[in-house]
Design an enzyme around this catalytic site. Sequence first.
Site, PDB file in Angstrom:
ATOM      1  N   ASN A  81      26.002  28.516  19.490  1.00  0.00           N
ATOM      2  CA  ASN A  81      26.237  29.277  20.724  1.00  0.00           C
ATOM      3  C   ASN A  81      24.937  29.661  21.428  1.00  0.00           C
ATOM      4  O   ASN A  81      24.936  29.866  22.638  1.00  0.00           O
ATOM      5  CB  ASN A  81      27.056  30.530  20.356  1.00  0.00           C
ATOM      6  CG  ASN A  81      27.023  31.586  21.430  1.00  0.00           C
ATOM      7  OD1 ASN A  81      27.670  31.440  22.469  1.00  0.00           O
ATOM      8  ND2 ASN A  81      26.248  32.644  21.220  1.00  0.00           N
ATOM      9  N   TYR A 147      19.744  23.038  33.507  1.00  0.00           N
ATOM     10  CA  TYR A 147      20.738  23.766  32.702  1.00  0.00           C
ATOM     11  C   TYR A 147      22.014  22.932  32.573  1.00  0.00           C
ATOM     12  O   TYR A 147      22.528  22.718  31.463  1.00  0.00           O
ATOM     13  CB  TYR A 147      21.052  25.131  33.322  1.00  0.00           C
ATOM     14  CG  TYR A 147      22.147  25.858  32.549  1.00  0.00           C
ATOM     15  CD1 TYR A 147      21.907  26.303  31.251  1.00  0.00           C
ATOM     16  CD2 TYR A 147      23.413  26.047  33.102  1.00  0.00           C
ATOM     17  CE1 TYR A 147      22.917  26.933  30.523  1.00  0.00           C
ATOM     18  CE2 TYR A 147      24.419  26.688  32.380  1.00  0.00           C
ATOM     19  CZ  TYR A 147      24.170  27.121  31.094  1.00  0.00           C
ATOM     20  OH  TYR A 147      25.152  27.730  30.364  1.00  0.00           O
TER      21      TYR A 147
HETATM   22  P1  NDP Z   1      23.564  35.963  26.228  1.00  0.00           P
HETATM   23  O1  NDP Z   1      22.256  35.864  26.948  1.00  0.00           O
HETATM   24  O2  NDP Z   1      24.254  37.260  26.196  1.00  0.00           O
HETATM   25  O3  NDP Z   1      23.385  35.427  24.729  1.00  0.00           O
HETATM   26  C1  NDP Z   1      22.538  34.362  24.425  1.00  0.00           C
HETATM   27  C2  NDP Z   1      22.232  34.386  22.951  1.00  0.00           C
HETATM   28  O4  NDP Z   1      21.404  33.245  22.641  1.00  0.00           O
HETATM   29  C3  NDP Z   1      21.476  35.634  22.530  1.00  0.00           C
HETATM   30  O5  NDP Z   1      22.070  36.144  21.370  1.00  0.00           O
HETATM   31  C4  NDP Z   1      20.074  35.115  22.224  1.00  0.00           C
HETATM   32  O6  NDP Z   1      19.522  35.841  21.127  1.00  0.00           O
HETATM   33  C5  NDP Z   1      20.375  33.684  21.791  1.00  0.00           C
HETATM   34  N1  NDP Z   1      19.194  32.821  21.903  1.00  0.00           N
HETATM   35  C6  NDP Z   1      18.538  32.455  23.022  1.00  0.00           C
HETATM   36  N2  NDP Z   1      17.460  31.716  22.696  1.00  0.00           N
HETATM   37  C7  NDP Z   1      17.450  31.620  21.333  1.00  0.00           C
HETATM   38  C8  NDP Z   1      16.591  31.007  20.396  1.00  0.00           C
HETATM   39  N3  NDP Z   1      15.483  30.327  20.777  1.00  0.00           N
HETATM   40  N4  NDP Z   1      16.887  31.092  19.078  1.00  0.00           N
HETATM   41  C9  NDP Z   1      17.987  31.775  18.678  1.00  0.00           C
HETATM   42  N5  NDP Z   1      18.826  32.397  19.513  1.00  0.00           N
HETATM   43  C10 NDP Z   1      18.557  32.318  20.834  1.00  0.00           C
HETATM   44  O7  NDP Z   1      24.487  34.839  26.912  1.00  0.00           O
HETATM   45  P2  NDP Z   1      26.027  34.417  26.676  1.00  0.00           P
HETATM   46  O8  NDP Z   1      26.600  35.093  25.511  1.00  0.00           O
HETATM   47  O9  NDP Z   1      26.679  34.522  27.994  1.00  0.00           O
HETATM   48  O10 NDP Z   1      25.820  32.853  26.386  1.00  0.00           O
HETATM   49  C11 NDP Z   1      26.046  32.266  25.121  1.00  0.00           C
HETATM   50  C12 NDP Z   1      26.172  30.761  25.318  1.00  0.00           C
HETATM   51  O11 NDP Z   1      27.237  30.490  26.212  1.00  0.00           O
HETATM   52  C13 NDP Z   1      24.946  30.074  25.912  1.00  0.00           C
HETATM   53  O12 NDP Z   1      24.784  28.815  25.284  1.00  0.00           O
HETATM   54  C14 NDP Z   1      25.320  29.889  27.392  1.00  0.00           C
HETATM   55  O13 NDP Z   1      24.639  28.791  27.970  1.00  0.00           O
HETATM   56  C15 NDP Z   1      26.804  29.629  27.255  1.00  0.00           C
HETATM   57  N6  NDP Z   1      27.608  29.895  28.442  1.00  0.00           N
HETATM   58  C16 NDP Z   1      27.584  31.115  29.073  1.00  0.00           C
HETATM   59  C17 NDP Z   1      28.391  31.339  30.182  1.00  0.00           C
HETATM   60  C18 NDP Z   1      28.364  32.623  30.948  1.00  0.00           C
HETATM   61  O14 NDP Z   1      28.788  32.613  32.127  1.00  0.00           O
HETATM   62  N7  NDP Z   1      27.942  33.743  30.370  1.00  0.00           N
HETATM   63  C19 NDP Z   1      29.319  30.318  30.659  1.00  0.00           C
HETATM   64  C20 NDP Z   1      29.240  29.072  29.949  1.00  0.00           C
HETATM   65  C21 NDP Z   1      28.439  28.890  28.860  1.00  0.00           C
HETATM   66  P3  NDP Z   1      18.004  36.307  20.984  1.00  0.00           P
HETATM   67  O15 NDP Z   1      17.445  36.491  22.373  1.00  0.00           O
HETATM   68  O16 NDP Z   1      18.100  37.567  20.198  1.00  0.00           O
HETATM   69  O17 NDP Z   1      17.350  35.195  20.214  1.00  0.00           O
HETATM   70  C1  8X3 Z   2      27.325  29.308  32.676  1.00  0.00           C
HETATM   71  C2  8X3 Z   2      28.269  29.106  33.824  1.00  0.00           C
HETATM   72  O1  8X3 Z   2      28.393  28.493  36.295  1.00  0.00           O
HETATM   73  O2  8X3 Z   2      26.518  29.897  35.580  1.00  0.00           O
HETATM   74  O3  8X3 Z   2      27.185  28.148  31.951  1.00  0.00           O
HETATM   75  O4  8X3 Z   2      26.557  27.570  35.046  1.00  0.00           O
HETATM   76  S1  8X3 Z   2      27.366  28.737  35.230  1.00  0.00           S
END
Ligand code: NDP
Ligand code: 8X3
Length: 249
Positions: A81, A147
Amino acid sequence: MVVMITGASSGFGAEIARKFIHHGHRVIGAARRTDRLAALADELGSAFLPVELDVTSKASIEQALSALPPDWQTIDVLINNAGLALGLEPAQAAHLEDWETMIATNCLGLVTLTRMVLPAMVARGHGLVINMGSVAGAYPYPGGNVYGATKAFVDQFTLNLRADLVGTGVRASNIAPGMAGGTEFSNVRFKGDDNSAANVYKGTKALTAADIAETAFWIATLPEHININSIEMMPSCQGFSPFTVKRDV
Ligand code: NDP
Ligand code: 8X3
């Protein structure tokens, strides 16, 4: 089940951890911010194992996996994730370092951890890898450049995992959410500009981390003869852009 979740310190990852633990499973929660993981461990108790892990570092992944206590080493479900978007500039103005970080995290980190966890799953004839993709991997939008490309990679990598793993008892799924609020995703994308981040969700009823957790839990608790290849989900208020047409008038 033992479920390993990357990006457990925030957003989707933390909520997925809560969901599995509330249903009696154990969770290895991995991320870089150990203070966040410690707070989650306080909340969730001994069923949550906080693990410091930077997915962009092969050494960090190796160290985290090799340091797992013996009764946590059998990973039934890996949820890749951890991920991020950085910036929304057009390609010609985007920062190369942002592109490198997104590729290192969303692509290289995801495949490295998967490669290290898979052999034991295959040897046991049991396991599931859930990858966090995005609608950005299927549909282009201005500023989505790298992205979106990383999430297209996640989608295709998941399908290719299926091609390799068929008959092994190990399953693979891609979850591709659209706009989801209440996480740090946009704060990270806009690099701390919290007003711009908040504006993304203004007037919407976006997906929530709980919606994603529900989906991940559903996939992981289906009978083992069912493999969900990919799920694309959006909030009802989100749709598709028209094509851009540049007219010379
Ligand atoms: P958040 O920013 O809330 O969470 C992202 C998480 O990724 C954090 O826990 C962060 O932890 C971790 N992370 C980032 N870089 C690293 C690294 N180098 N090593 C380990 N952990 C890492 O975002 P979301 O919960 O919204 O997103 C989670 C996933 O869902 C992502 O892959 C995102 O692309 C995807 N996504 C999100 C959407 C949205 O609209 N929110 C929609 C579609 C997909 P820490 O910084 O502590 O390492
Ligand atoms: C996150 C959704 O629309 O910001 O992946 O790319 S969007």
